[in-house]
Design an enzyme around this catalytic site. Structure first.
Site, PDB file in Angstrom:
ATOM      1  N   HIS A 164       0.882  -1.336  -0.184  1.00  0.00           N
ATOM      2  CA  HIS A 164       0.129  -0.010   0.138  1.00  0.00           C
ATOM      3  C   HIS A 164       1.063   1.245  -0.003  1.00  0.00           C
ATOM      4  CE1 HIS A 164      -3.417  -2.606   1.468  1.00  0.00           C
ATOM      5  NE2 HIS A 164      -2.489  -3.183   2.077  1.00  0.00           N
ATOM      6  N   SER A 285      15.584  21.252 -16.612  1.00  0.00           N
ATOM      7  CA  SER A 285      14.305  21.720 -16.950  1.00  0.00           C
ATOM      8  C   SER A 285      14.832  23.238 -17.574  1.00  0.00           C
ATOM      9  CB  SER A 285      13.901  22.130 -15.501  1.00  0.00           C
ATOM     10  OG  SER A 285      13.117  23.509 -15.752  1.00  0.00           O
ATOM     11  N   LYS A 291      16.853  21.217 -11.442  1.00  0.00           N
ATOM     12  CA  LYS A 291      16.194  20.180 -11.822  1.00  0.00           C
ATOM     13  C   LYS A 291      16.787  19.042 -12.630  1.00  0.00           C
ATOM     14  CE  LYS A 291      12.070  19.463 -11.518  1.00  0.00           C
ATOM     15  NZ  LYS A 291      10.604  19.263 -12.368  1.00  0.00           N
ATOM     16  N   GLU A 298       9.711   8.020 -17.361  1.00  0.00           N
ATOM     17  CA  GLU A 298       8.525   8.802 -17.427  1.00  0.00           C
ATOM     18  C   GLU A 298       7.980   8.344 -19.077  1.00  0.00           C
ATOM     19  OE1 GLU A 298       7.800  12.863 -15.254  1.00  0.00           O
ATOM     20  OE2 GLU A 298       9.803  12.597 -16.326  1.00  0.00           O
TER      21      GLU A 298
END
Ligand code: ARG
Length: 472
Positions: A164, A285, A291, A298
């Site tokens: 979970h 970024s 970043k 992804e």
């Protein structure tokens, strides 16, 4: 009419046709824009067909030789980049036949004896898919090897185990990685199983009913490396089950890759800090200079939708079709090509990621398992080993966890006398037994995360993967 296959208004169809196609419909109807992918397989299939026609005496052996040479000449033209069919060719099958007739003259017109584009396209597609699936097998093993190599580096590294997405019990990192190796192995075996149904030859079913021409279907099937021939000509030209099966197997590969990708994305976050992404596999970024983004996993996660979508599209395509061939089937190709390409690219991207794109932060991982209550089950198991019924032990430890939470401490912070007040079975060895490393080591059940068990599994994988193909 120059170069036309049979004549007709624009050279494509028989003289039944008086007018050429509407220009929009010509584009709408054509598959040449994507089925040229099947060129090598179309040539292979046609060469086998020509040879068979020769050896069955349908055409002379000399004519068969000429056809084979003509088809090989087209292969050379394709390699040289000079074979460039246009829209008027409609599809790869017509493009090849037209070129053959242009090269050989009347003999070229004999190639299509005893076959139809319906059995031809089915043959091409199966040959193509069989080849691509064999490539996929090697790609999957490369990713398995990359995961096993990481596991080998982390035989004693710890990682929190979750259910979970809540901390559950500590794990050996190698054990976690090997879970994916197992999934990929099932994927590999599933693809092999699908291959056995891809590798059946429809050639010679002709348009739908077979042919009066005395062909030898078994000869072409054998020549092309098929395991068997379709028993029923109608089924042969209208079966696309194999495309659905491949897409389903590819979808499971993608689902597995996506789960792994999702974990890497989480692990690379500031919240987890379990992995460091290398510059080779991460991007920055355009706005935020600090970043470093996990674009590779992804994209893998994102591309699942394409493959799942193709599975759905193919199923929908076939569901209402009467026997036998219907032009709807032309829609199988882009779905299949993209399902394959996407799956293959994603496997390779994940392999590169695990080969050189990330590094596990060992210290951080080892300390992560010290900061939680994931050894709570082990306190209960400690009591169980000393004769306390599990449910009673479970209740007692639950109360201890609650007390620790109230006091802002961990289980290991309680003194032995505090433990003994709770239950007389606790002894001095409790603290050692609760150390995450001891907790992991103790899980010696088969398939468990105990270090010895994981070593056995890992050694087995190293042997298995290196035995089937040398590490590259
Ligand atoms: N381009 C067609 C396809 O991909 C080839 C078969 C065409 N057959 C036909 N009867 N129109 O399915």
């Amino acid at each position: 009419m120059a170069g036309g296959v049979t004549g007709g208004a624009d050279g494509t169809w028989s003289d039944r046709f008086e007018q050429g196609l509407h220009p929009f419909i010509e584009v709408f109807n054509a598959s040449i824009g994507f089925d040229l992918t099947l060129l090598q397989e179309d040539l292979d299939g046609s060469i086998a067909h020509a040879r068979m026609l020769g050896s069955c005496g349908v055409i002379s052996v000399d004519e068969a030789d000429q056809l084979v040479q003509g088809l090989e000449a087209i292969r050379s033209e394709a390699h040289a980049g000079t074979f460039q069919p246009g829209l008027a060719d409609e599809d790869v099958h017509f493009a090849v036949e037209r070129r053959l007739i242009a090269l050989l003259g009347p003999v070229g017109k004999k190639l299509h004896t005893g076959r139809s584009r319906n059995d031809q396209v089915g043959t091409d597609l199966r040959l193509w898919l069989r080849r691509r699936m064999d490539e996929l097998e090697g790609d999957l093993q490369r990713l398995q090897r990359a995961l096993v190599a990481q596991a080998d580096l982390h035989r004693r590294t710890m990682i929190p185990g979750y259910t979970h997405l809540q901390r559950a019990q500590p794990l050996c990192l190698a054990h976690h990685l090997l879970a994916y190796v197992e999934m990929l192995e099932r994927d590999r075996l599933r693809l092999q199983d699908v291959r056995s149904r891809v590798n059946i030859c429809p050639l010679g079913a002709a348009a739908l009913a077979g042919t009066p021409v005395p062909i030898d279907r078994r000869q072409t099937a054998k020549d092309l490396g098929f395991d068997a021939i379709y028993a029923n000509s109608l089924d042969a030209v209208s079966d696309r089950d194999f495309c659905v099966e491949f897409s389903a197997a590819a979808s499971l590969v993608m689902a597995h890759l996506s789960r792994l990708a999702e974990e890497v994305i989480a692990w690379a976050s500031e919240e987890f800090r379990f992995v460091r992404l290398s510059d080779r596999c991460a991007t920055g970024s355009s706005l935020m200079p600090q970043k470093k983004n996990p674009d590779v996993p992804e994209l893998v996660r994102g591309k699942c939708g394409r493959v799942f979508g193709h599975l759905q599209g193919l199923l929908t395509m076939i569901k209402g079709l009467p026997l036998a061939y219907n032009k709807d089937f032309q829609e199988d190709k882009e779905a299949l090509f993209d399902a394959f390409r996407t799956t293959r690219d994603c496997i390779e991207a994940m392999a590169i990621l695990f080969e050189e794109g990330l590094e596990f932060r060992t210290e951080r991982l080892n300390s992560a398992v010290e900061q939680d209550f994931s050894n709570a089950t082990d306190v209960a198991d400690y009591l169980v080993a000393r004769g306390v019924p599990f449910r009673e032990a479970y209740q007692l430890v639950g109360a201890v966890v609650r007390r620790c939470l109230d006091e802002g401490c961990l289980l290991r912070d309680l003194t032995l006398s505090a433990w003994q007040e709770l239950h007389p079975a606790f002894e001095a060895d409790l603290h050692d037994a609760l150390a995450p490393r001891a907790v992991v080591a103790a899980r010696r059940s088969e398939g468990g995360t105990g270090f010895d068990r994981v070593d056995e599994q890992l050694d087995g994988w190293l042997q298995h993967l290196n035995g089937t193909q040398p590490v590259g």
